[in-house]
Design a protein around this motif. Sequence first.
Motif, PDB file in Angstrom:
ATOM      1  N   ALA A   1       0.752  -1.202   0.014  1.00 49.50           N
ATOM      2  CA  ALA A   1       0.076  -0.111   0.143  1.00 49.50           C
ATOM      3  C   ALA A   1       0.823   1.255  -0.061  1.00 49.50           C
ATOM      4  O   ALA A   1       0.321   2.314  -0.539  1.00 49.50           O
ATOM      5  N   LEU A   2       2.184   1.174   0.300  1.00 47.20           N
ATOM      6  CA  LEU A   2       2.821   2.393   0.610  1.00 47.20           C
ATOM      7  C   LEU A   2       4.319   2.436  -0.210  1.00 47.20           C
ATOM      8  O   LEU A   2       4.772   3.194  -0.025  1.00 47.20           O
ATOM      9  N   THR A   3       4.478   1.542  -0.871  1.00 48.85           N
ATOM     10  CA  THR A   3       5.869   1.290  -1.555  1.00 48.85           C
ATOM     11  C   THR A   3       5.969   0.428  -2.818  1.00 48.85           C
ATOM     12  O   THR A   3       5.054  -0.449  -3.095  1.00 48.85           O
ATOM     13  N   LEU A   4       6.501   0.589  -3.536  1.00 50.73           N
ATOM     14  CA  LEU A   4       6.986  -0.225  -4.881  1.00 50.73           C
ATOM     15  C   LEU A   4       7.519  -1.386  -4.304  1.00 50.73           C
ATOM     16  O   LEU A   4       8.180  -1.820  -3.235  1.00 50.73           O
TER      17      LEU A   4
ATOM     18  N   ASN B   1       8.922   1.437   6.526  1.00 50.50           N
ATOM     19  CA  ASN B   1       7.551   1.660   6.870  1.00 50.50           C
ATOM     20  C   ASN B   1       7.096   1.516   8.253  1.00 50.50           C
ATOM     21  O   ASN B   1       7.726   0.811   8.791  1.00 50.50           O
ATOM     22  N   LEU B   2       6.298   2.415   8.798  1.00 50.29           N
ATOM     23  CA  LEU B   2       6.048   2.494  10.259  1.00 50.29           C
ATOM     24  C   LEU B   2       4.641   2.168  10.188  1.00 50.29           C
ATOM     25  O   LEU B   2       3.932   3.276   9.733  1.00 50.29           O
ATOM     26  N   THR B   3       4.036   1.506  11.156  1.00 49.61           N
ATOM     27  CA  THR B   3       2.540   1.299  11.125  1.00 49.61           C
ATOM     28  C   THR B   3       2.209   1.126  12.660  1.00 49.61           C
ATOM     29  O   THR B   3       2.846   0.558  13.475  1.00 49.61           O
ATOM     30  N   PHE B   4       1.108   1.995  12.820  1.00 51.09           N
ATOM     31  CA  PHE B   4       0.436   1.897  14.307  1.00 51.09           C
ATOM     32  C   PHE B   4      -0.894   1.366  14.255  1.00 51.09           C
ATOM     33  O   PHE B   4      -1.604   1.695  13.289  1.00 51.09           O
ATOM     34  N   PHE B   5      -1.455   0.659  15.114  1.00 54.48           N
ATOM     35  CA  PHE B   5      -2.814  -0.025  14.840  1.00 54.48           C
ATOM     36  C   PHE B   5      -3.417  -0.104  16.144  1.00 54.48           C
ATOM     37  O   PHE B   5      -2.813  -0.314  17.408  1.00 54.48           O
ATOM     38  N   TYR B   6      -4.754   0.188  16.273  1.00 54.75           N
ATOM     39  CA  TYR B   6      -5.664   0.055  17.485  1.00 54.75           C
ATOM     40  C   TYR B   6      -6.927  -0.677  17.157  1.00 54.75           C
ATOM     41  O   TYR B   6      -7.631  -0.081  16.156  1.00 54.75           O
TER      42      TYR B   6
ATOM     43  N   SER C   1      -0.159   4.516   8.996  1.00 55.47           N
ATOM     44  CA  SER C   1       1.137   4.232   8.428  1.00 55.47           C
ATOM     45  C   SER C   1       1.981   5.420   8.075  1.00 55.47           C
ATOM     46  O   SER C   1       1.285   6.312   7.315  1.00 55.47           O
ATOM     47  N   LEU C   2       3.346   5.356   8.140  1.00 54.31           N
ATOM     48  CA  LEU C   2       4.184   6.354   7.541  1.00 54.31           C
ATOM     49  C   LEU C   2       5.119   5.745   6.769  1.00 54.31           C
ATOM     50  O   LEU C   2       5.877   4.578   6.995  1.00 54.31           O
ATOM     51  N   HIS C   3       5.481   6.029   5.344  1.00 58.83           N
ATOM     52  CA  HIS C   3       6.471   5.436   4.425  1.00 58.83           C
ATOM     53  C   HIS C   3       7.380   6.419   4.014  1.00 58.83           C
ATOM     54  O   HIS C   3       7.077   7.601   3.651  1.00 58.83           O
ATOM     55  N   TRP C   4       8.559   6.107   3.942  1.00 55.85           N
ATOM     56  CA  TRP C   4       9.478   6.849   3.323  1.00 55.85           C
ATOM     57  C   TRP C   4      10.317   6.010   2.299  1.00 55.85           C
ATOM     58  O   TRP C   4      10.816   4.747   2.579  1.00 55.85           O
ATOM     59  N   GLN C   5      10.491   6.583   0.919  1.00 58.60           N
ATOM     60  CA  GLN C   5      11.344   5.665  -0.199  1.00 58.60           C
ATOM     61  C   GLN C   5      12.262   6.289  -0.689  1.00 58.60           C
ATOM     62  O   GLN C   5      12.078   7.676  -1.080  1.00 58.60           O
TER      63      GLN C   5
END
Length: 693
Positions: A7-10, A516-521, A505-509
Motif C-alpha cells: 500500500a505504501l511502496t513499490l 515503513n512504520l505502522t501503528f494499529f488500534y 502508516s508512515l512510509h519513506w522511499q
Amino acid sequence: MRIQYLALTLAFAASPTLSNSTAIEHVLVSVPIHKKSAETALPVTVMSGEELRRGATATIGETLSNTPGLANASFGPAVGQPVIRGQQGARVTVLQNGTSSADVANTSADHAIAVEPLLADSIEILRGPATLLYGGGAIGGVVNVIDNRIPTTALDSTSGGIEYRRDSASDLNNISARLETGNGDYALHASGLYRRWNDLEIPGSAINLENSTDPEAAEETSYGHVTNTDGETMNFNLGGARHFDNGFIGLAVSRLENEYGIPPGAHGEHEHEDEHEDEHEDEHEDGEEEGPEQIRLDVEQTRYDAALHLHEPIGGLEVVRGFLTYTDYQHLEIEGNGEVGTRFDNETWEARLEIVHAPIANFHGVIGMQLKENEFSALGEEAFVPPTDSNGLGLFLLEDYHTENWTFEAGLRYDYEQRKPQSESAPNRSFNSYSASASALWNIAPSWSIGLGVSSSERAPVTEELYSNVEAMTPEQFVVHAATGAIEVGDPSLDQETSRNVDLSLHWQGDLAYMNLTFFYNDFQDYIALSNTGQEIYETRVLAYAQDDAVFKGAEIDSEFALGSLAGGSVALGLGADVVRGKMDQLGDVARLPPMRVRGELNWDNDSLRLYLRGLRAADQDRPGANETDTKGYTRWDAGADYRLGFQDSTDVVLFVQFNNITDEEIRLSTSFLRDFSPEAGRAVKAGVRVTF
C-alpha cells in the motif's frame, strides 16, 4: 527477511537487495480493482519471487513468521497456523487462489492448514480495511496463497522447475516440481511435491520443566527430540485454461495426503483421566503404566476449482471474475493402538463473483457476491462438537477515488450466516453482520507518504465457539480436546463480535532505502476468547468460550538500507520490529499473544552469490493470560548463502544452504498451545538445489 508493504511502496520482488533492484510492481490478485500494488491505499503485504523461495517452509505459519506483525502458532513441525497482529484461528482466513482452504484447521490447534507454501508463486496478506473483501470471519486478516494451478495468462512455450531440499532438524527430504506449457490458446499446469521427515531435534527437554507441575515430568519427557513428530506429505495439482481475446476459463484438481504425528505432551496429560467411567475401569488389569498417547493424523483432501475471467465483457465493466470451488476433506485421528479415535469430515462448496466497473467521475470499484455451504462432522472419541451445517452469503462493494496526491478508498459488506447443528441440545443460530471501511493515502512529498485506514467489522461465532461440549449434561460426559489437553466448553448464546480498527502508516522511499512504520488500534466489543477458567474436572483443566470487550494495540516497523559496495557486491541492512498488546475488560490479558520482537538482516549480493546473516530477539511473554504460563524470550541467529548458475538456454541452477538457530537456542512460542511440551527446532542445516527452465 524483507517484506514489501504494497500500500505504501513499490515491490522489489525480482531482486534480493535494494542496491541492484528494479522497481517491479506485484500485480495484486486479492484486491481486484488494482492492477498494481502502488495503486492502493489498503495495507497489503506480499511475499514472492526469491524472497518467497528462500523463506518458504512446510507450513504457512512458519513461512510468514519473519514478517512484521505475523507470527507462527506451531503444533510440532507439521502444523503452523498464522497469527496476524495477535489474532489466530477463526479470525484469520487462509485462501487458496481466492477461495477458502476448506480444511478444519480452525477447529483445533493440531490441524494442519491444507495449503502448500513450497508450491506457491506468491502469498498476499491483507490486514485492516482490506479484509472487508473476504468477510467478517477475516476480522484479523487474510492470507491468500497463489500457485497458478489455473494458468491466468496465455502460454506459448514450456517452463518449469524442480527443487530438492533437506533439513537436518528432522531429517526432512522434500522434492517439488512444476511444469507449465501452452500453445497460445490452451495452457496447462502440473505441480506436486513429496515430503518425508522424522522426529524433530531440539536442545534439551521437550517438556518445559520450569513450568511443569508434574513431579514425574523429568522422567517422562524426551530429551534431544520431540517424540512422534515424524510424517509424510504428498500434494499434486493439475490444471488447465482456455484463453481467448478477452479472458480465460479454467479448471483444476488437487489432491493432498498428509500423515503426521502429534507431540505427546498435551495428549499425555489427560490420557485415561476418565477412569471414573466404568468402561475404562479394567483397561490396566496388571497395573501397567500407560505412557503418553501417540496420536497420528491421516489427512486427505480432494479439491476442484473452476475460474472465469473476462476483460471488458460489456461497456462500463473492466473485469468480471468468477470462482467456484468444491472441496472434500477428511482426516482420521489414529490412536497409539492403531484404532481410529475420531474422524473429521468437511465438505465445502464456495462460489465468488467480482465485477469491476470502469471509472465513473474518478470513482473506480468492485461489487461482488460470495456464497458458501459447508457440512462439518466429527465422529468418535474426541468428537466434542456436533455435526453442523453452515451456510453463508456475502455482498460487498469497494470503491476508490484518485486525485493528484491523494488516494481514497471505502467499502461496505453484508454477511448472512447460519449454523445448523445436528443436536437437540444445540439450537440453530443465524447472524446478520455488517462491515465498513475507509482509507486514505497522502503523498506528502516525493519520498514520503502517510496512510490512514479505519474499519468496523462484525464476525459471527463459528461452530466450535458455539457448540463445543454443548451436549454434555454431567461431568462424565465432557470430552477432552486432546490438542489442548483440556475440556473446551462453548456457548450457544454467543453474539457477534465487533471490531473497530484504526491503522496509521508512515512510509519513506529513498533511491536505495525504504522504511515503513505502522501503528494499529483495535477496539473489540463482545470479543470471543477461549480462556482458562482455572477449574478442573477429573484433573483436566477447563477452557471456556466467553465474550468480553477487548483492546489490541501495537506497532510494526520494516526497513532496509543500502550500505554501499564491498568486494564486488552490494551490502544492505534490513531492520524491523513488532509489538502487540491485547487486554480484555474482565478476563485480563489475552492469551497466546506473540512477544515484542526485534530483527535485523545483513546481506551481501552480487550477480551470482548472495550471503546473509539474520538475528531475531524475542522478549519474554510475561502477560500470558489468566491461569496460563509465562514464556521466556530467546535470541535466534540464522545465516545462509544462495549461489546462482546461469546458462545461455535460460536454465538457472541455484544452490542454497541455511544455518538455522546457530546457537542451539531453546525456542518456545508463546502463540502455541503446546509451548510447554514442544519447543522449536534446535541447530540445523537446510540445503538444496533448485533448477528452473
